[in-house]
Design an enzyme around this catalytic site. Structure first.
Site, PDB file in Angstrom:
ATOM      1  N   GLU A 103      36.986  43.202  31.830  1.00 41.04           N
ATOM      2  CA  GLU A 103      37.886  44.156  32.491  1.00 41.04           C
ATOM      3  C   GLU A 103      39.086  44.498  31.613  1.00 41.04           C
ATOM      4  OE1 GLU A 103      36.645  41.487  33.950  1.00 41.04           O
ATOM      5  OE2 GLU A 103      35.552  42.156  35.732  1.00 41.04           O
TER       6      GLU A 103
ATOM      7  N   MET B  67      51.046  37.965  10.961  1.00 42.15           N
ATOM      8  CA  MET B  67      52.470  38.143  11.230  1.00 42.15           C
ATOM      9  C   MET B  67      53.113  36.796  11.576  1.00 42.15           C
ATOM     10  SD  MET B  67      54.831  40.374  11.082  1.00 42.15           S
ATOM     11  CE  MET B  67      54.615  42.111  11.473  1.00 42.15           C
TER      12      MET B  67
ATOM     13  N   PHE C 264      36.053  34.083  48.764  1.00 44.15           N
ATOM     14  CA  PHE C 264      35.449  34.115  47.435  1.00 44.15           C
ATOM     15  C   PHE C 264      35.964  35.343  46.657  1.00 44.15           C
ATOM     16  CE2 PHE C 264      31.950  35.591  44.651  1.00 44.15           C
ATOM     17  CZ  PHE C 264      32.031  34.562  43.732  1.00 44.15           C
ATOM     18  N   GLN C 265      36.363  35.112  45.456  1.00 46.97           N
ATOM     19  CA  GLN C 265      36.911  36.153  44.570  1.00 46.97           C
ATOM     20  C   GLN C 265      38.094  36.882  45.192  1.00 46.97           C
ATOM     21  OE1 GLN C 265      33.623  38.566  42.980  1.00 46.97           O
ATOM     22  NE2 GLN C 265      33.518  37.141  41.253  1.00 46.97           N
TER      23      GLN C 265
ATOM     24  N   LYS D  43      36.687  45.781  50.788  1.00 46.09           N
ATOM     25  CA  LYS D  43      35.282  46.174  50.827  1.00 46.09           C
ATOM     26  C   LYS D  43      34.909  46.870  52.136  1.00 46.09           C
ATOM     27  CE  LYS D  43      30.715  44.424  49.628  1.00 46.09           C
ATOM     28  NZ  LYS D  43      29.940  43.256  49.172  1.00 46.09           N
TER      29      LYS D  43
END
Lengths: 572, 168
Positions: free
Chosen positions: A51, A479, A113-114, A163
């Protein structure tokens, strides 16, 4: 009778209404319903491998096209993986809309969940965010999200959709009028302030136009150039504004700041007037604020009033869109100063020219030594005629790319300036190429950065997005190593990436790309030529670069811009 | 120095979280914050008392939030400020009469009486509340709850009218 749609269908329909042609995303449980109507939509979906990649792709797309970039993720880990790109887009004012799935309304707060509190987590790293609580508000929320992302000071907006709302049905309605009583960005500058600005500019002997990323966001490059010529003012372009005025223009001084060139830094420092447009006095530009540009009065033009006076007091504050205000300045200057002469700026321009002569950006490529990154960048510029979109990660390679690439057009330089997100280049280049398929998109990446997001090469290969990636392999986090070398007595801690693992050529091939390698300076040009000739697949080119090379000039963190460090000898 | 700002916001879910998150993120100190509905059901009004010198930034950052409709810094000389508190004080039987006399001066209402404590409700100007607390300290405060300030700019137009009426 109105057509009945599911929330998911309404979401996709609303995206189409907003003019979206591509979204970058990764599906998952909670966002699943939205992925079905995508199949029937003209909107292209680019399947990222992470993502974070999807988020930076949306950002790269937005940078390159000026349109709002869109990314999609599921609830929980999908959404939390978007947080870095959202903060990145927030810092650099990039218009991005993120759509995230959320667990069903009834499950919210149940540690389902999630489940993650996406709305709360994303609040401080977005311009605005939504948790949709009713399906009938969905079309309007999407329209509002695009309006907020793309207008005023652009930025990321997140829409979190449970959802069950995606599965509910509504009679479709086109989004109504935007109704945001608290959101009315000023576009036009106050005429009195514009007049005051013109008068200050006209009296100034040592003016500098301090151009920031806002110029590019506002499409103000033409106006900037016109105004700089009309007012006869030299222009510095910050890291976010490279390309706002052509580097070949006689008034262009290049980049100021921590790794800017001597003239750009010192011009600001000795200036009597900073005409600041779409810039925010970032600490990487000002160095120690208390000693920054001590003699300068400040005109500050910004679409975001909160930037004005945040770091440096403005003598003439102007809230407005960069392009509109520049056009006002042009008009006011023409009418107000008809025939009157500004003070003699010849001494100022001679001084600037003398500094440029004394302290140009330099490097030395030993033909028998290791490859210098500046050499690769210059040769690439020569071979492409500068006609490419350059995308960078964060670190030494980024600074060298900004210093040594002559930018001639806006939106040809894409990098992570404010947040400094390593790993930005590969996905952002993919997004840029999707938005501008006819342009050559060349990422200049470091080996450390590349390893953070290189899995997105698979996305590029599978989705037919022929980007080119130069991996400047200096076998270290360059760097950080440079700072350890200069400020920690060469005690190198956790910066060694090794020179043989991974094998970048094999890695590229394993991911469906062409892999090339240049190990010596002599191989640089032929390898670049090969890379430029391949346009049907993504190409990764590894350059074995000098691990000891350091970026100069440099203003050590917190140091004063009065003391430009031109090389390691200046630090002893 | 403390400043009082009145913030009119859209009455939307989470708006208090947005405001307090912004204060936390920018490192601004909140002394007190109250929020409630207004005459217009679409709007809520917050009274925020803040510490510190960054008033201009605070106002600008508040305006930057999409749901913020109006921000006003209130001038203390032209503002009505009120606060309410509940304060529980030690009150042994021997000193109870004296305590109640003192409370009377402040129009403090007795709202609870225990075996060895009395609880007062005091409403009024914040400075009056502080004066009362000073007085109560000598008895011993065992518990204190303050509502935070609410404030409203005075209607100066009306005042002028009234004074004109009076002179006429």
């Amino acid at each position: 009778m109105a057509e009945t749609l599911t929330g998911a269908q309404a979401l996709i329909r609303a995206l189409e209404h907003a003019g979206v042609d591509v979204v970058f995303g990764v599906p998952g449980g909670a966002i699943l319903p939205a992925y079905d109507p995508i199949l029937d939509s003209p909107i292209r979906h680019v399947l990222a491998r992470h993502e974070q990649g999807a988020g930076h792709m949306a950002s790269g797309y937005a940078h390159a096209t000026g349109k709002v970039g869109v990314c999609v993720a599921t609830s929980g880990p999908g959404a939390t993986n978007l947080i870095t790109p959202l903060q990145d887009a927030y810092m650099d004012s990039v218009p991005v809309v993120a759509i995230t799935g959320q667990v069903a309304t009834k499950a919210i707060g149940m540690d389902a969940f999630q489940e993650a509190h996406t709305w709360g987590i994303s609040m401080p790293c977005t311009k605005h965010n939504y948790l949709v609580t009713r399906v009938d508000e969905l079309p309007d929320v999407i329209a509002e999200a695009f309006h907020l992302a793309g207008t005023g000071r652009p930025g990321p907006v997140l829409v979190d959709i449970p959802k069950d709302i995606l599965n509910a049905t509504i009679p479709w309605h086109r989004p109504g009028e935007i109704d945001l009583p608290g959101y009315k960005p000023s576009v036009k500058g106050h005429p009195k302030q514009v007049k005051a600005a013109v008068e200050l500019i006209h009296r100034s002997r040592r003016p500098v136009l301090y151009a920031g990323g806002g110029i590019i966001k506002a499409g103000a490059s033409e106006a900037l150039r016109h105004f700089a010529e009309q007012a006869n003012v030299p222009v510095v372009t910050t890291l976010m504004a490279r390309g706002a005025i052509p580097d070949s223009h006689p008034l262009a001084l290049g980049m100021p700041g921590m790794h800017g060139n001597y003239t750009a830094i010192t011009a600001m420092q000795r200036s009597d007037l900073l005409i600041t447009i779409g810039a925010r006095f970032d600490d990487r530009v000002t160095g120690d604020v208390t000693t920054f540009a001590p003699d300068a009065q400040v005109i500050h033009v910004d679409v975001d009033p909160a930037e004005i006076g945040k770091v440096r007091e403005a003598n003439v504050p102007i809230v407005g869109d960069a392009r509109t205000v520049l056009e006002q300045l042009i008009e006011t200057m023409a009418s107000l100063l008809d025939g009157t002469e500004p003070p003699d700026r010849e001494p100022w321009f001679s001084q600037l020219a003398a500094w440029q002569q004394e302290h140009p950006l330099t490097y030395h490529q030993d033909p028998d030594g290791p490859i210098q990154q500046q050499y690769v960048i210059e040769q690439l510029h020569r071979l492409t005629g500068g006609d490419a979109i350059i995308v960078a990660g964060v670190g030494q390679h980024q600074m060298w790319a900004s210093q040594f690439w002559g930018f001639e057009r806006p939106r040809t330089w894409i990098n992570s300036g404010g947040l400094g997100t390593m790993g930005y280049a590969v996905p952002a280049a993919i997004g840029a190429k999707v938005g501008m398929p006819d342009e050559t998109v060349f990422a200049i990446d470091g080996d450390g950065c590349f390893q953070m997001t290189s899995q997105e090469l698979i996305t590029a290969a599978i989705d037919g997005i022929p980007v080119k990636i130069a991996v400047m392999n200096n076998t270290s986090l360059g760097m950080v190593r440079q700072w350890q070398k200069l400020f920690y007595g060469e005690r190198y801690s956790a910066v060694d990436l090794t020179d043989h693992t991974p094998d970048y050529v094999k890695l590229a091939e394993a991911m469906g790309c062409v892999g090339l390698r240049a190990e010596t300076p002599a191989e640089v040009v032929p390898t670049l030529e090969k890379a430029l000739a391949i346009n049907d697949r993504p190409v990764v080119v590894e350059f074995k670069c000098d691990p000891e090379a350091m970026v100069f000039p440099m203003i050590p963190a917190g140091g004063s811009n009065d003391h430009v460090v031109l090389g390691p000898e200046d630090l002893t | 120095m403390k400043h009082v700002i009145s913030v009119t916001v859209e009455n939307k879910p989470g708006v208090l979280a947005r405001i307090s998150s912004m204060f936390a993120r920018r490192g601004f100190n909140i002394h007190s914050l109250t929020v409630g509905p207004t005459e217009d059901p679409r709007l809520s009004r917050m009274t925020v008392v803040v510490d510190g010198p960054e008033m201009e930034q605070i106002v600008k950052q508040l305006y930057k939030l999409v749901h913020t409709v109006k921000v006003t810094e209130l001038d203390p000389t032209e503002t009505v400020e009120r606060e309410i508190m509940l304060v529980r004080v030690n009150a042994e039987a021997a000193r109870r009469g004296e305590l109640l006399d003192a409370a009377n001066l402040f129009a403090a209402k007795v709202v609870d009486v225990g075996a060895s404590t009395v609880t007062f409700e005091v409403a009024g100007e914040p400075s009056a509340l502080n004066d009362f607390l000073e007085l109560m300290r000598t008895y011993g405060i065992t518990s204190l709850v303050k509502s935070g300030r609410i404030a409203m700019a005075k209607d100066l137009k009306t005042t002028t009218k009234r004074s004109r009426l009076r002179t006429a």
